[in-house]
Motif scaffolding. Structure first.
Motif, PDB file in Angstrom:
ATOM      1  N   GLU A 132       2.143   1.051 -10.826  1.00  0.00           N
ATOM      2  CA  GLU A 132       1.303   1.423 -11.829  1.00  0.00           C
ATOM      3  C   GLU A 132       0.569   0.011 -12.262  1.00  0.00           C
ATOM      4  O   GLU A 132      -0.412  -0.078 -12.758  1.00  0.00           O
ATOM      5  CB  GLU A 132       1.872   1.975 -13.191  1.00  0.00           C
ATOM      6  CG  GLU A 132       1.831   3.687 -12.508  1.00  0.00           C
ATOM      7  CD  GLU A 132       2.675   4.160 -13.724  1.00  0.00           C
ATOM      8  OE1 GLU A 132       2.761   3.892 -14.952  1.00  0.00           O
ATOM      9  OE2 GLU A 132       2.962   5.455 -13.505  1.00  0.00           O
ATOM     10  N   ARG A 139      -3.536  -0.873  -1.830  1.00  0.00           N
ATOM     11  CA  ARG A 139      -4.150   0.396  -1.560  1.00  0.00           C
ATOM     12  C   ARG A 139      -3.163   1.583  -1.829  1.00  0.00           C
ATOM     13  O   ARG A 139      -2.177   1.661  -1.600  1.00  0.00           O
ATOM     14  CB  ARG A 139      -4.777   0.660  -0.177  1.00  0.00           C
ATOM     15  CG  ARG A 139      -5.583  -0.478   0.321  1.00  0.00           C
ATOM     16  CD  ARG A 139      -6.482  -0.409   1.675  1.00  0.00           C
ATOM     17  NE  ARG A 139      -7.587   0.678   1.226  1.00  0.00           N
ATOM     18  CZ  ARG A 139      -7.733   1.834   1.973  1.00  0.00           C
ATOM     19  NH1 ARG A 139      -6.975   2.163   2.568  1.00  0.00           N
ATOM     20  NH2 ARG A 139      -8.863   2.601   1.598  1.00  0.00           N
ATOM     21  N   HIS A 140      -3.767   2.937  -2.509  1.00  0.00           N
ATOM     22  CA  HIS A 140      -3.221   4.155  -2.597  1.00  0.00           C
ATOM     23  C   HIS A 140      -1.941   3.866  -3.438  1.00  0.00           C
ATOM     24  O   HIS A 140      -0.767   4.093  -3.097  1.00  0.00           O
ATOM     25  CB  HIS A 140      -2.814   4.710  -1.159  1.00  0.00           C
ATOM     26  CG  HIS A 140      -4.038   5.298  -0.376  1.00  0.00           C
ATOM     27  ND1 HIS A 140      -4.108   6.423  -0.524  1.00  0.00           N
ATOM     28  CD2 HIS A 140      -4.521   4.632   0.721  1.00  0.00           C
ATOM     29  CE1 HIS A 140      -5.199   6.644   0.274  1.00  0.00           C
ATOM     30  NE2 HIS A 140      -5.665   5.531   0.822  1.00  0.00           N
ATOM     31  N   ASN A 141      -2.183   3.124  -4.618  1.00  0.00           N
ATOM     32  CA  ASN A 141      -1.217   3.413  -5.723  1.00  0.00           C
ATOM     33  C   ASN A 141      -1.883   4.001  -6.996  1.00  0.00           C
ATOM     34  O   ASN A 141      -2.631   4.761  -6.885  1.00  0.00           O
ATOM     35  CB  ASN A 141      -0.823   1.646  -6.072  1.00  0.00           C
ATOM     36  CG  ASN A 141       0.456   1.385  -4.754  1.00  0.00           C
ATOM     37  OD1 ASN A 141       1.438   1.820  -5.005  1.00  0.00           O
ATOM     38  ND2 ASN A 141      -0.191   0.629  -4.032  1.00  0.00           N
ATOM     39  N   LYS A 142      -1.339   3.439  -8.076  1.00  0.00           N
ATOM     40  CA  LYS A 142      -1.793   3.991  -9.224  1.00  0.00           C
ATOM     41  C   LYS A 142      -2.376   3.003 -10.329  1.00  0.00           C
ATOM     42  O   LYS A 142      -2.215   3.026 -11.559  1.00  0.00           O
ATOM     43  CB  LYS A 142      -0.677   4.950 -10.016  1.00  0.00           C
ATOM     44  CG  LYS A 142      -0.417   5.890  -8.950  1.00  0.00           C
ATOM     45  CD  LYS A 142       1.033   6.768  -9.826  1.00  0.00           C
ATOM     46  CE  LYS A 142       1.338   8.056  -9.136  1.00  0.00           C
ATOM     47  NZ  LYS A 142       2.056   8.810  -9.594  1.00  0.00           N
ATOM     48  N   LEU A 143      -2.652   1.939  -9.679  1.00  0.00           N
ATOM     49  CA  LEU A 143      -3.166   0.818 -10.470  1.00  0.00           C
ATOM     50  C   LEU A 143      -4.360   1.158 -11.271  1.00  0.00           C
ATOM     51  O   LEU A 143      -5.424   1.728 -10.759  1.00  0.00           O
ATOM     52  CB  LEU A 143      -3.616  -0.465  -9.647  1.00  0.00           C
ATOM     53  CG  LEU A 143      -2.551  -1.138  -8.690  1.00  0.00           C
ATOM     54  CD1 LEU A 143      -3.032  -2.227  -7.917  1.00  0.00           C
ATOM     55  CD2 LEU A 143      -1.334  -1.324  -9.518  1.00  0.00           C
ATOM     56  N   ARG A 144      -4.453   0.601 -12.628  1.00  0.00           N
ATOM     57  CA  ARG A 144      -5.647   0.878 -13.554  1.00  0.00           C
ATOM     58  C   ARG A 144      -6.468  -0.306 -13.678  1.00  0.00           C
ATOM     59  O   ARG A 144      -7.544  -0.219 -14.139  1.00  0.00           O
ATOM     60  CB  ARG A 144      -5.176   1.436 -14.976  1.00  0.00           C
ATOM     61  CG  ARG A 144      -4.380   2.747 -14.709  1.00  0.00           C
ATOM     62  CD  ARG A 144      -4.052   3.307 -15.958  1.00  0.00           C
ATOM     63  NE  ARG A 144      -5.154   3.571 -16.849  1.00  0.00           N
ATOM     64  CZ  ARG A 144      -5.738   4.829 -16.904  1.00  0.00           C
ATOM     65  NH1 ARG A 144      -5.176   5.792 -15.985  1.00  0.00           N
ATOM     66  NH2 ARG A 144      -6.711   5.147 -17.595  1.00  0.00           N
ATOM     67  N   CYS A 173      -7.566  -3.201  -2.654  1.00  0.00           N
ATOM     68  CA  CYS A 173      -7.175  -2.385  -4.055  1.00  0.00           C
ATOM     69  C   CYS A 173      -7.786  -0.801  -3.947  1.00  0.00           C
ATOM     70  O   CYS A 173      -7.972  -0.368  -4.957  1.00  0.00           O
ATOM     71  CB  CYS A 173      -7.378  -2.931  -5.345  1.00  0.00           C
ATOM     72  SG  CYS A 173      -6.309  -4.525  -5.469  1.00  0.00           S
ATOM     73  N   ASN A 203     -12.212   4.209  -6.219  1.00  0.00           N
ATOM     74  CA  ASN A 203     -11.614   3.826  -7.435  1.00  0.00           C
ATOM     75  C   ASN A 203     -12.439   4.710  -8.561  1.00  0.00           C
ATOM     76  O   ASN A 203     -13.322   5.411  -8.169  1.00  0.00           O
ATOM     77  CB  ASN A 203     -11.265   2.658  -7.763  1.00  0.00           C
ATOM     78  CG  ASN A 203     -10.155   1.979  -7.144  1.00  0.00           C
ATOM     79  OD1 ASN A 203      -9.021   2.054  -7.975  1.00  0.00           O
ATOM     80  ND2 ASN A 203     -10.334   1.182  -6.134  1.00  0.00           N
ATOM     81  N   ASN A 208      -7.112   3.702  -5.682  1.00  0.00           N
ATOM     82  CA  ASN A 208      -6.389   3.631  -6.857  1.00  0.00           C
ATOM     83  C   ASN A 208      -7.044   4.332  -8.228  1.00  0.00           C
ATOM     84  O   ASN A 208      -7.871   5.061  -8.057  1.00  0.00           O
ATOM     85  CB  ASN A 208      -6.011   1.825  -7.333  1.00  0.00           C
ATOM     86  CG  ASN A 208      -4.776   1.455  -6.460  1.00  0.00           C
ATOM     87  OD1 ASN A 208      -3.642   1.753  -7.070  1.00  0.00           O
ATOM     88  ND2 ASN A 208      -5.148   0.725  -5.464  1.00  0.00           N
ATOM     89  N   GLN A 209      -6.888   3.709  -9.411  1.00  0.00           N
ATOM     90  CA  GLN A 209      -7.523   4.394 -10.367  1.00  0.00           C
ATOM     91  C   GLN A 209      -8.116   3.304 -11.522  1.00  0.00           C
ATOM     92  O   GLN A 209      -8.218   3.477 -12.638  1.00  0.00           O
ATOM     93  CB  GLN A 209      -6.430   5.226 -11.433  1.00  0.00           C
ATOM     94  CG  GLN A 209      -5.700   6.132 -10.486  1.00  0.00           C
ATOM     95  CD  GLN A 209      -4.405   7.081 -11.260  1.00  0.00           C
ATOM     96  OE1 GLN A 209      -4.306   6.725 -12.442  1.00  0.00           O
ATOM     97  NE2 GLN A 209      -3.697   7.616 -10.429  1.00  0.00           N
ATOM     98  N   SER A 218       0.648  -1.278   0.065  1.00  0.00           N
ATOM     99  CA  SER A 218       0.001  -0.134   0.035  1.00  0.00           C
ATOM    100  C   SER A 218       0.901   1.247   0.028  1.00  0.00           C
ATOM    101  O   SER A 218       1.866   1.120   0.414  1.00  0.00           O
ATOM    102  CB  SER A 218      -0.918   0.170   1.334  1.00  0.00           C
ATOM    103  OG  SER A 218      -1.845  -1.100   1.342  1.00  0.00           O
TER     104      SER A 218
END
Length: 598
Positions: A231, A249-254, A270, A297, A273-274, A226
């Motif tokens: 990405e 949690r708190h990443n830049k995953l799409r 998760c 998200n 994120n994005q 987290s």
């Protein structure tokens, strides 16, 4: 005998060693440590560790010089090697090379100090199995530390480490490794050698990627990444067959990671994120999943395949872009918590979301039969017929109830009807009010309880401060982002409900209403709280901050001893751990107090 008391200088000519300075560690502790093999010097304000500690098993003890008794309790020559040394929560800036004089140490805990470096001699503690170095200022570690091949537990969280050497892979017996809250931009590929690792915490660093080698840690059960800059997740992560908990949690995953081989995965976090799309491919392999957390998200829709997760107990979809959900969710046999707040749902009334998961699931099940209703608002959304004012309730219960009318404003005739009556309770909930009705001020002399929940108010007018007899206020499920400072004059106010609004910070004015006993402000976006000001609310016994955005829980919150119920679940902080929070308010406050820097 008085000349042998500790702290008194003794004539060296008498054959005894002269005491130069008083040791900051009570002699009784040292004496006890020789028998038990354990020494706890935590929280003593030590700036350095006395030589008497390092030489505990070397120097002849004082009682050998002063006490010629052969009683069983004073057999000083039958001492035990020190195996456990606790030095946490002191003011140590360095650690002496003399730590090597305690070669039998199995546990060494030095967390919560000011250490910037460690001595090379720490590598000589070959028996060491648990080394706790968290909450210091370490920027690097001596190479010798990687020689401690018997380590089972290594905690390095809350330091200033930017990198770790490949030598980390030499700690082949390691089971628990915590590297969270550092400045790591990468982790070494030699992690693959840690075949016995069960728990790995990499949260709150600056990682942009994970090494594919991480997948070779076949026994890993918990992985926390987290609060980094990830990405994507390497596809080989799917090979971690025994992984049970994965925190991203708190990443830049799409996208949600595809984990086809993670048959034992129970929790996937998760949130923040994005992620925009949930594919059926992402879900169908997660048959063992009990917790799926995707709050905050950009998910627009849920595939029907989510109903394949028959073991799901908690599904958190708070604050996404979902307009409808599969009715099949209602059939999941173990689902105990379904969070959908903060979505532009067309087919589920906002009021229904607040009634709890069981009601929500019952509603979804009721709609399975009628596919047409899945795409149309439920007929209950139509405005109810105007109900007459209940004069009986006004006369006998002193209650003015004009709720569930879906009105944008309260008609004048409602206030006209009570102009000559004593009104103590007002219920205007479940309407379409965008502001507090101006004529409410006419009830200021007697009104003690007001319910304005489930409306569309984005602000509270200054007129509210004139209702100085108020004891209970319910403003839940509105669009509030702040409260006016003027309401600090409500000196009789005992409880206020602000849950399910849009507060991004704790309302300042609440710190000034000293009569408050209950504050319910869950399901907002509050990022923090001022524990010093909160402590001044000495009557406050219940504080509900569940499901907010609190990243750090201030230790000083532990000083708010008037609290009997403190609820913090559903926030993104990692410390205190869920296990501590679950022990209840008293245990939580005690834990927080123990974390206050001295």
């Amino acid at each position: 005998m008085s000349r042998f008391k500790r702290g008194v200088k003794v004539d060296s000519r008498s054959g005894f060693k002269q005491e130069i300075e008083k040791c900051p560690v009570p002699y009784g502790l040292l004496k006890s440590a020789r028998k038990s093999g354990q020494l706890n010097l935590s929280g003593r304000g030590l700036t350095e560790v006395p030589q008497s500690v390092w030489r505990l098993n070397i120097d002849t003890p004082e009682e050998a010089q002063q006490n010629v008794s052969f009683a069983a309790t004073d057999r000083w020559w039958e001492q035990t090697d020190l195996t456990k040394l606790l030095l946490s929560s002191n003011k140590l800036e360095t650690l002496s090379q003399d730590v090597k004089l305690l070669p039998a140490l199995v546990v060494l805990d030095i967390h919560d100090n000011q250490l910037r470096t460690l001595p090379a001699s720490i590598g000589e503690l070959e028996q060491l199995q648990k080394l706790i170095l968290s909450h210091n200022k370490l920027t690097e570690l001596p190479l010798e530390i990687w020689k401690l091949i018997n380590l089972r537990c290594l905690h390095l969280q809350q330091n200033l480490l930017e990198q770790l050497p490949e030598d980390l892979g030499q700690l082949c017996h390691l089971e628990d490794l915590d590297l969270s809250n550092n400045k790591l931009i990468a982790v070494p590929g030699s992690l693959a050698n840690l075949n016995n690792l069960v728990k790995l915490d990499l949260s709150f660093n600056n990682l942009k990627s994970l090494p594919p080698a991480i997948s070779k840690m076949k026994n890993l059960r918990m992985l926390d990444c987290s609060c980094n800059h990830l990405e994507s997740v390497p596809p080989v992560l799917a090979q971690m067959a025994f992984l049970e908990q994965l925190y991203l949690r708190h990443n830049k995953l799409r996208f949600l990671p595809e984990l086809p081989s993670c048959k034992t995965l129970k929790e996937l976090h998760c949130g923040n994120n994005q992620i925009e799309v949930l594919e059926a491919e992402h879900l169908k392999h997660l048959s063992s999943l009990s917790v799926l957390e995707l709050r905050d998200n950009k998910v627009k829709s849920l595939p029907e395949e989510i109903t394949l997760l028959q073991g799901l107990e908690r599904l958190d979809l708070t604050n996404n872009d979902i307009t409808s959900v599969p009715c099949g969710l209602g059939t999941l046999p173990k689902l105990k918590s379904l969070a959908l707040e903060g979505n532009p749902l067309r087919t589920i009334r906002r009021e229904l979301l607040t009634k709890g998961t069981s009601e929500l699931l019952k509603f979804l099940r009721s709609r399975i039969q009628d596919t047409k209703e899945n795409n149309e608002p439920k007929t209950a959304m139509t405005l109810p017929s105007q109900a007459k004012i209940n004069m009986h309730a006004i006369k006998t219960l002193k209650t003015l109830d004009y709720s569930e009318k879906q009105e944008a404003c309260i008609p004048d005739e409602v206030f006209d009807a009570v102009s000559d009556s004593v009104v103590v309770n007002v219920n205007f909930s479940k309407n379409q009010l965008t502001a507090v009705p101006l004529r409410i001020v006419e009830l200021k002399n007697t009104l003690s309880d007001i319910n304005l929940g489930f409306n569309k108010m984005s602000m509270i007018s200054l007129e509210f401060s004139k209702l100085q007899q108020l004891i209970h206020v319910d403003l839940r499920n509105n669009l509030l982002t702040s409260l006016p400072m003027e309401i600090e004059v409500l000196s009789k106010l005992r409880s206020i409900i602000l849950s399910f609004n849009r507060f991004k910070s704790f309302p300042e004015v609440l710190y000034s209403i000293f009569s408050l006993e209950t504050i319910l402000i869950s399901n907002n976006q509050i990022g923090g709280i001022n524990p010093v000001r909160l402590k001044m609310l000495d009557k406050l016994s219940t504080l509900d901050l569940q499901n907010n955005d609190i990243m750090q829980v201030p230790p000083e919150l532990g000083n708010c001893t008037s609290l009997r119920a403190l609820m913090l679940d559903g926030n993104p902080f990692r410390n205190p751990r869920a296990a501590v929070v679950a022990k209840g308010t008293d245990a939580l406050l005690e834990y927080l107090r123990s974390r206050i820097p001295t």
